[in-house]
Motif scaffolding. Structure first.
Motif, short mmCIF file in Angstrom:
data_model
loop_
_atom_site.label_atom_id
_atom_site.label_comp_id
_atom_site.label_asym_id
_atom_site.label_seq_id
_atom_site.Cartn_x
_atom_site.Cartn_y
_atom_site.Cartn_z
N TYR A 10 1.07 -1.10 -0.10
CA TYR A 10 -0.14 0.05 0.04
C TYR A 10 0.73 1.27 -0.09
O TYR A 10 0.63 2.24 -0.76
N LEU A 13 2.28 1.77 -3.53
CA LEU A 13 1.48 2.27 -4.42
C LEU A 13 1.00 3.65 -4.26
O LEU A 13 0.65 4.40 -4.86
N ARG A 14 0.83 4.28 -2.98
CA ARG A 14 0.64 5.63 -2.23
C ARG A 14 1.80 6.43 -3.19
O ARG A 14 1.71 7.60 -3.23
N ALA A 17 1.50 6.69 -6.66
CA ALA A 17 0.47 7.71 -6.78
C ALA A 17 0.72 9.26 -7.00
O ALA A 17 0.31 10.05 -7.52
N PHE A 18 1.87 9.51 -6.02
CA PHE A 18 2.50 10.87 -5.92
C PHE A 18 3.58 11.12 -6.93
O PHE A 18 3.60 12.00 -7.52
N PRO A 21 2.69 11.61 -10.92
CA PRO A 21 2.04 12.82 -11.43
C PRO A 21 3.15 13.97 -11.29
O PRO A 21 3.23 14.87 -12.05
N GLY A 44 -2.43 12.53 -6.15
CA GLY A 44 -2.09 11.05 -5.56
C GLY A 44 -3.23 10.85 -4.32
O GLY A 44 -3.26 9.66 -4.28
N CYS A 46 -6.37 11.87 -4.44
CA CYS A 46 -7.61 11.38 -5.13
C CYS A 46 -7.44 10.00 -5.94
O CYS A 46 -8.29 9.00 -5.59
N VAL A 47 -6.42 9.83 -6.32
CA VAL A 47 -6.08 8.41 -6.95
C VAL A 47 -6.27 7.37 -5.96
O VAL A 47 -6.65 6.31 -6.13
N SER A 48 -5.50 7.63 -4.76
CA SER A 48 -5.32 6.42 -3.73
C SER A 48 -6.69 6.59 -3.08
O SER A 48 -7.27 5.49 -2.54
N PHE A 51 -9.01 4.44 -5.98
CA PHE A 51 -8.60 3.23 -6.80
C PHE A 51 -7.95 2.34 -5.58
O PHE A 51 -7.59 1.07 -5.79
N LEU A 52 -7.41 2.77 -4.34
CA LEU A 52 -6.74 1.97 -3.55
C LEU A 52 -7.51 1.49 -2.22
O LEU A 52 -7.00 1.42 -1.17
#
Length: 115
Positions: A10, A13-14, A17-18, A21, A44, A46-48, A51-52
């Motif tokens: 996790y 992935l976070r 996500a940062f 971009p 990041g 918003c994406v996490s 989607f996570l």
């Protein structure tokens, strides 16, 4: 081969996500790094959040299980309090005495409002 812990997966992935971009904003758009960092942090987040969800819940469940383990949930004091309330409700003398004590305290505070 050992399985990668959910918290590590996790976290990676976070970070991705940062970082992705951020790199795109800095190198492709030519934004100043501090502006790109703020925008990348928002992206990041918003994406996490979107989607996570599954990895986040897995990490939360593992943390809860590690924290609480096999400890039974203590309910002894709740049971004894319920039994005491049931016993006092069953005897009318006890409940009327408690009511009179409560009225006496009210009268006492009315006589001395500074208390």
């Amino acid at each position: 081969m050992k399985r990668v812990p959910a918290a590590v997966r996790y976290t990676i992935l976070r970070l991705l996500a940062f970082v992705v971009p951020l790199l795109l904003l800095v190198f492709l758009t030519g934004l100043q790094p501090w502006v790109a960092a703020i925008i990348a942090a928002i992206i990041g987040l918003c994406v996490s959040y979107i989607f996570l969800r599954t990895p986040r819940e897995t990490v939360a469940q593992e943390l809860y299980a590690r924290r609480h383990g096999d400890k039974p949930t203590p309910h002894d004091d709740e049971d004894s309090e319920d039994a005491a309330l049931d016993a006092s409700a069953a005897t009318p003398e006890a409940s009327s005495a408690a009511d009179q004590r409560g009225r006496g305290e009210e009268r006492q505070t009315e006589d001395h409002p500074e208390r």
